[in-house]
Design a protein around this motif. Structure first.
Motif, PDB file in Angstrom:
ATOM      1  N   MET A   1       0.829  -1.206   0.000  1.00 43.30           N
ATOM      2  CA  MET A   1       0.000   0.000   0.000  1.00 43.30           C
ATOM      3  C   MET A   1       0.865   1.259   0.000  1.00 43.30           C
ATOM      4  SD  MET A   1      -3.100   0.716   2.640  1.00 43.30           S
ATOM      5  CE  MET A   1      -2.770   2.360   3.245  1.00 43.30           C
ATOM      6  N   THR A   2       0.489   2.272  -0.778  1.00 40.13           N
ATOM      7  CA  THR A   2       1.269   3.512  -0.825  1.00 40.13           C
ATOM      8  C   THR A   2       1.232   4.204   0.532  1.00 40.13           C
ATOM      9  OG1 THR A   2       0.414   3.757  -3.050  1.00 40.13           O
ATOM     10  CG2 THR A   2       1.618   5.613  -2.146  1.00 40.13           C
ATOM     11  N   GLN A   3       2.397   4.655   0.969  1.00 42.63           N
ATOM     12  CA  GLN A   3       2.433   5.360   2.254  1.00 42.63           C
ATOM     13  C   GLN A   3       1.798   6.737   2.128  1.00 42.63           C
ATOM     14  OE1 GLN A   3       6.119   5.245   4.595  1.00 42.63           O
ATOM     15  NE2 GLN A   3       6.932   4.075   2.879  1.00 42.63           N
ATOM     16  N   GLU A   4       1.277   7.186   3.264  1.00 38.29           N
ATOM     17  CA  GLU A   4       0.663   8.527   3.278  1.00 38.29           C
ATOM     18  C   GLU A   4       1.734   9.604   3.462  1.00 38.29           C
ATOM     19  OE1 GLU A   4      -3.646   7.916   5.443  1.00 38.29           O
ATOM     20  OE2 GLU A   4      -1.874   8.212   6.668  1.00 38.29           O
ATOM     21  N   LEU A   5       1.408  10.777   2.977  1.00 43.52           N
ATOM     22  CA  LEU A   5       2.227  11.959   3.248  1.00 43.52           C
ATOM     23  C   LEU A   5       1.438  12.861   4.188  1.00 43.52           C
ATOM     24  CD1 LEU A   5       4.609  13.929   2.724  1.00 43.52           C
ATOM     25  CD2 LEU A   5       3.319  14.782   0.735  1.00 43.52           C
ATOM     26  N   HIS A   6       2.050  13.202   5.331  1.00 39.66           N
ATOM     27  CA  HIS A   6       1.405  14.128   6.264  1.00 39.66           C
ATOM     28  C   HIS A   6       1.951  15.536   6.025  1.00 39.66           C
ATOM     29  CE1 HIS A   6      -0.522  11.131   8.953  1.00 39.66           C
ATOM     30  NE2 HIS A   6       0.409  10.350   8.421  1.00 39.66           N
ATOM     31  N   ILE A   7       1.055  16.486   5.993  1.00 42.49           N
ATOM     32  CA  ILE A   7       1.477  17.875   5.810  1.00 42.49           C
ATOM     33  C   ILE A   7       0.912  18.689   6.970  1.00 42.49           C
ATOM     34  CG2 ILE A   7       1.297  19.919   4.342  1.00 42.49           C
ATOM     35  CD1 ILE A   7       1.132  17.983   1.934  1.00 42.49           C
ATOM     36  N   VAL A   8       1.788  19.440   7.626  1.00 39.77           N
ATOM     37  CA  VAL A   8       1.343  20.263   8.752  1.00 39.77           C
ATOM     38  C   VAL A   8       1.232  21.705   8.282  1.00 39.77           C
ATOM     39  CG1 VAL A   8       1.686  20.826  11.189  1.00 39.77           C
ATOM     40  CG2 VAL A   8       2.743  18.761  10.227  1.00 39.77           C
ATOM     41  N   GLY A   9       0.011  22.264   8.299  1.00 40.70           N
ATOM     42  CA  GLY A   9      -0.203  23.650   7.898  1.00 40.70           C
ATOM     43  C   GLY A   9      -0.855  23.739   6.528  1.00 40.70           C
ATOM     44  N   GLY A  10      -2.044  24.309   6.484  1.00 41.29           N
ATOM     45  CA  GLY A  10      -2.753  24.497   5.210  1.00 41.29           C
ATOM     46  C   GLY A  10      -2.678  25.945   4.773  1.00 41.29           C
ATOM     47  N   GLY A  11      -1.481  26.508   4.785  1.00 36.44           N
ATOM     48  CA  GLY A  11      -1.291  27.876   4.296  1.00 36.44           C
ATOM     49  C   GLY A  11      -0.911  27.830   2.826  1.00 36.44           C
ATOM     50  N   MET A  12      -0.097  28.819   2.405  1.00 36.87           N
ATOM     51  CA  MET A  12       0.322  28.867   0.998  1.00 36.87           C
ATOM     52  C   MET A  12       1.103  27.614   0.624  1.00 36.87           C
ATOM     53  SD  MET A  12      -0.780  31.628  -0.260  1.00 36.87           S
ATOM     54  CE  MET A  12      -1.815  32.767   0.627  1.00 36.87           C
ATOM     55  N   ALA A  13       2.092  27.277   1.438  1.00 38.59           N
ATOM     56  CA  ALA A  13       2.977  26.154   1.106  1.00 38.59           C
ATOM     57  C   ALA A  13       2.277  24.810   1.284  1.00 38.59           C
ATOM     58  CB  ALA A  13       4.235  26.216   1.976  1.00 38.59           C
ATOM     59  N   GLY A  14       1.617  24.622   2.431  1.00 35.35           N
ATOM     60  CA  GLY A  14       0.988  23.338   2.714  1.00 35.35           C
ATOM     61  C   GLY A  14      -0.112  23.000   1.726  1.00 35.35           C
ATOM     62  N   GLN A 129       8.128   8.978  12.815  1.00 33.02           N
ATOM     63  CA  GLN A 129       7.935   8.063  11.689  1.00 33.02           C
ATOM     64  C   GLN A 129       7.061   8.674  10.604  1.00 33.02           C
ATOM     65  OE1 GLN A 129       6.340   4.631  13.591  1.00 33.02           O
ATOM     66  NE2 GLN A 129       8.348   3.943  14.302  1.00 33.02           N
ATOM     67  N   GLY A 130       7.134   8.054   9.426  1.00 27.93           N
ATOM     68  CA  GLY A 130       6.290   8.491   8.317  1.00 27.93           C
ATOM     69  C   GLY A 130       6.925   9.639   7.552  1.00 27.93           C
ATOM     70  N   HIS A 131       6.276  10.017   6.489  1.00 23.08           N
ATOM     71  CA  HIS A 131       6.758  11.121   5.653  1.00 23.08           C
ATOM     72  C   HIS A 131       5.971  12.382   6.005  1.00 23.08           C
ATOM     73  CE1 HIS A 131       9.059   8.505   2.896  1.00 23.08           C
ATOM     74  NE2 HIS A 131       8.107   7.620   3.167  1.00 23.08           N
ATOM     75  N   TRP A 132       6.669  13.434   6.336  1.00 25.91           N
ATOM     76  CA  TRP A 132       6.011  14.667   6.779  1.00 25.91           C
ATOM     77  C   TRP A 132       6.581  15.890   6.061  1.00 25.91           C
ATOM     78  CZ3 TRP A 132       2.349  15.191  10.886  1.00 25.91           C
ATOM     79  CH2 TRP A 132       2.005  13.970  11.500  1.00 25.91           C
ATOM     80  N   ILE A 133       5.704  16.847   5.838  1.00 29.16           N
ATOM     81  CA  ILE A 133       6.163  18.184   5.423  1.00 29.16           C
ATOM     82  C   ILE A 133       5.632  19.168   6.459  1.00 29.16           C
ATOM     83  CG2 ILE A 133       5.991  20.027   3.711  1.00 29.16           C
ATOM     84  CD1 ILE A 133       5.596  17.928   1.544  1.00 29.16           C
ATOM     85  N   VAL A 134       6.539  19.933   7.042  1.00 26.05           N
ATOM     86  CA  VAL A 134       6.129  20.951   8.006  1.00 26.05           C
ATOM     87  C   VAL A 134       6.074  22.289   7.266  1.00 26.05           C
ATOM     88  CG1 VAL A 134       6.675  22.104  10.189  1.00 26.05           C
ATOM     89  CG2 VAL A 134       7.227  19.674   9.875  1.00 26.05           C
ATOM     90  N   ALA A 135       4.874  22.849   7.179  1.00 25.37           N
ATOM     91  CA  ALA A 135       4.673  24.112   6.429  1.00 25.37           C
ATOM     92  C   ALA A 135       3.840  25.039   7.301  1.00 25.37           C
ATOM     93  CB  ALA A 135       3.998  23.821   5.101  1.00 25.37           C
ATOM     94  N   THR A 136       4.352  25.311   8.485  1.00 23.73           N
ATOM     95  CA  THR A 136       3.556  26.010   9.494  1.00 23.73           C
ATOM     96  C   THR A 136       3.761  27.528   9.486  1.00 23.73           C
ATOM     97  OG1 THR A 136       5.269  25.303  11.019  1.00 23.73           O
ATOM     98  CG2 THR A 136       3.206  24.078  11.066  1.00 23.73           C
ATOM     99  N   GLY A 137       4.638  28.005   8.593  1.00 26.16           N
ATOM    100  CA  GLY A 137       4.676  29.434   8.321  1.00 26.16           C
ATOM    101  C   GLY A 137       5.323  30.303   9.386  1.00 26.16           C
ATOM    102  N   PRO A 138       5.213  31.615   9.149  1.00 23.79           N
ATOM    103  CA  PRO A 138       5.867  32.580  10.041  1.00 23.79           C
ATOM    104  C   PRO A 138       5.243  32.609  11.430  1.00 23.79           C
ATOM    105  CG  PRO A 138       4.465  33.708   8.444  1.00 23.79           C
ATOM    106  CD  PRO A 138       4.500  32.268   8.034  1.00 23.79           C
ATOM    107  N   LEU A 139       4.022  32.076  11.549  1.00 22.38           N
ATOM    108  CA  LEU A 139       3.336  32.089  12.845  1.00 22.38           C
ATOM    109  C   LEU A 139       3.144  30.660  13.345  1.00 22.38           C
ATOM    110  CD1 LEU A 139       0.783  34.881  11.926  1.00 22.38           C
ATOM    111  CD2 LEU A 139       3.022  35.100  13.026  1.00 22.38           C
ATOM    112  N   THR A 140       4.146  29.838  13.136  1.00 25.09           N
ATOM    113  CA  THR A 140       4.168  28.476  13.666  1.00 25.09           C
ATOM    114  C   THR A 140       3.753  28.509  15.135  1.00 25.09           C
ATOM    115  OG1 THR A 140       5.918  27.841  12.144  1.00 25.09           O
ATOM    116  CG2 THR A 140       5.738  26.543  14.165  1.00 25.09           C
ATOM    117  N   SER A 141       2.888  27.566  15.532  1.00 25.97           N
ATOM    118  CA  SER A 141       2.394  27.607  16.916  1.00 25.97           C
ATOM    119  C   SER A 141       3.560  27.442  17.894  1.00 25.97           C
ATOM    120  CB  SER A 141       1.345  26.518  17.138  1.00 25.97           C
ATOM    121  OG  SER A 141       1.963  25.255  17.174  1.00 25.97           O
ATOM    122  N   ASP A 142       3.387  27.974  19.086  1.00 19.87           N
ATOM    123  CA  ASP A 142       4.478  27.985  20.065  1.00 19.87           C
ATOM    124  C   ASP A 142       4.971  26.578  20.400  1.00 19.87           C
ATOM    125  OD1 ASP A 142       4.435  30.669  20.160  1.00 19.87           O
ATOM    126  OD2 ASP A 142       3.300  30.830  22.041  1.00 19.87           O
ATOM    127  N   ALA A 143       4.005  25.655  20.583  1.00 18.89           N
ATOM    128  CA  ALA A 143       4.393  24.301  20.989  1.00 18.89           C
ATOM    129  C   ALA A 143       5.261  23.648  19.922  1.00 18.89           C
ATOM    130  CB  ALA A 143       3.138  23.461  21.247  1.00 18.89           C
TER     131      ALA A 143
END
Ligand SMILES: Cc1cc2nc3c(=O)[nH]c(=O)nc-3n(C[C@H](O)[C@H](O)[C@H](O)COP(=O)(O)OP(=O)(O)OC[C@H]3O[C@@H](n4cnc5c(N)ncnc54)[C@H](O)[C@@H]3O)c2cc1C
Length: 451
Positions: A1-14, A129-143
């Motif tokens: 089965m094809t692995q999933e891609l997780h993307i964090v942030g639905g802004g311009m980049a995400g 684990q897994g494949h991730w793209i972090v696209a949380t932008g200039p206002l990435t949450s503090d945590a």
């Protein structure tokens, strides 16, 4: 089965990364914390929300580096460009959009994609684990910012940008202001009249500068540095640099004739650009500011034509979080210490909506190829996307690394053999070379596009 891609942030980049990967046949989980958890700048739960200006800047793909990025994104089937074109507003050579309709359309397309699942909520740690793209932008949450700092061991840098104010159109005095794009630029009559101009005499300009210099400014919080990115200087900081600075910057009077008083050349001009399709809102171009709200109203109402202005939104200041990418990321935009994580967008140290979306586009494609078991090289250095990636992942000096807009200075110099070429021809040379190389890169993509 094809692995999933997780993307964090639905802004311009995400948003663009999710679209590209899903179009390549890779299942995507898009994590977005809004609207449950907001930022001070975003106002909706929509993907690809434009938090300040409604412009994607120049659309000239022959002689402008941002225009070239537009071209590359269109050639790559970019969702954001498609939606921007669909919701474009007249802006005299620039690509301005109806921000509400644009973000709504991007959101609908992503939610409707059969391979994209939206997972609401904040991501607070870096997954192992897994494949991730972090696209949380200039206002990435503090945590999450803390988790990134804990992983990278490098202090994120912080500096201030500023939001330009937005004025209700029906409060602008058209017996003083007039419609005209600088040098009457534009294909249609609408485009040639895309801007509203407010003229100033020398006395009015001098009084305006005095007021800017004297106005109450917001204080910096403890621990924050006061280094501004030069492309987004607050108007009062420009004034502090010299009384004539604004007259040679956003208030330059060239290429404009006062329709209300054609024989009188204005000493300075304040320009406003349409901010929505209805034409009810106008933003004051280049007037980012960190003046306090009360002071802003007072100072901006000194502008002829805006004496009665009603403000839909006043300017503001904000922090910008970005990685020291030259030391932390490889040329696949992966974190060297954790190659299962890619970064994309403004958090990588590019600056602007277009640049962020473009980095999302590349990250989405690179990740999709990797998941499909093939390695796709980044776009060649001679392309706009390749030049940006090369800059942030290696070319820039890590010690002084600051966010970067795309510009021809990032491109390998063009061969000047065959005589002297003017700057315009040189830029055309850059864009011709880039288009050919980008098309080759697209053709070499190992993953099939289209579901
Ligand atoms: C106030 C302000 C004004 C700006 N003005 C302009 C301008 O006029 N023109 C311009 O070109 N650029 C401007 N910029 C820069 C602009 O933010 C970027 O150009 C662009 O939006 C960045 O795209 P991005 O995808 O990297 O980040 P964003 O578009 O900000 O997207 C990041 C997304 O990640 C989400 N997110 C953050 N942390 C988490 C988490 N832990 N878990 C889940 N989701 C998370 C956010 O909610 C957001 O939706 C401005 C930036 C700010 C902050």
């Amino acid at each position: 089965m094809t692995q999933e891609l997780h993307i964090v942030g639905g802004g311009m980049a995400g948003s663009e990364a999710a679209w590209q990967a899903a179009q390549a046949g890779i299942p995507v989980v898009l994590h977005e914390m809004r609207p449950q958890i907001g930022t001070f700048a975003h106002q909706t739960g929509n993907f690809a929300e434009m938090v300040c200006s409604n412009s994607f800047r120049s659309d000239d793909d022959e002689r402008n580096a941002v225009g070239l990025l537009h071209w590359e994104m269109r050639a790559a089937g970019g969702l954001l460009m498609e939606m921007a074109d669909r919701h474009a507003l007249p802006a005299g050579g620039a690509l301005a959009v109806d921000r509400e309709a644009f973000a709504q359309a991007v959101t609908e397309r992503l939610r409707a994609h059969p391979l994209i699942r939206v997972e609401p909520g904040e991501i607070t740690r870096l997954p192992d684990q897994g494949h991730w793209i972090v696209a949380t932008g200039p206002l990435t949450s503090d945590a999450l910012a803390q988790a990134i700092r804990a992983e990278t061991g490098t202090e994120s840098l912080a500096f201030f940008d500023a939001i330009a104010p937005i004025v209700h159109f029906d409060t602008i005095d058209l017996s003083q202001a007039w419609f005209q794009s600088r040098y009457d630029k534009g294909e249609t009559e609408e485009e040639r009249k895309a801007y509203l101009n407010c003229p100033m005499t020398k006395d009015q300009y001098e009084a305006f500068i005095d007021a800017l210099l004297a106005a109450d400014k917001a204080e910096f919080r403890e621990g924050e540095t006061a280094g501004y990115f030069d492309g987004c200087l607050p108007i009062e900081v420009m004034a502090e640099r010299g009384r004539e600075t604004l007259r040679h910057g956003p208030m330059k009077p060239v290429g404009l004739t006062n329709a209300n008083d054609p024989t009188n050349k204005p000493y300075a001009v304040v320009q406003l650009r349409r901010d929505n399709a209805l034409g009810t809102l106008y933003n004051i171009v280049g007037f980012q500011t960190k003046m306090k709200y009360g002071a802003q109203v007072e100072v901006f109402r000194m502008i002829p034509g805006l004496q009665e202005a009603g403000f839909a939104r006043l300017g503001g200041i904000h922090r910008n979080t970005f990685l020291n990418s030259p030391t932390l990321l490889d040329d696949q935009m992966r974190l060297r210490s954790r190659p299962n994580l890619r970064f994309a967008g403004q958090v990588t140290g590019v600056e602007g909506y277009v640049e962020s979306a473009a980095m999302g586009l590349v990250a989405g494609r690179l990740a999709a190829a990797e998941i499909a078991g093939q390695m796709l090289p980044p776009p060649p250095r001679v392309t706009a996307m390749g030049a940006l990636i090369a800059h942030i992942t290696g070319d820039a000096d890590a010690k002084t690394f600051q966010p970067m807009n795309v510009n021809f200075g990032l491109f390998p110099p063009i061969d000047m053999k065959g005589g002297r070429r003017g700057r315009k021809d040189r830029y055309k040379g850059y864009t011709d070379r880039a288009k050919e190389a980008f098309s080759d890169w697209l053709a070499s993509a190992p993953v099939s596009v289209g579901v």
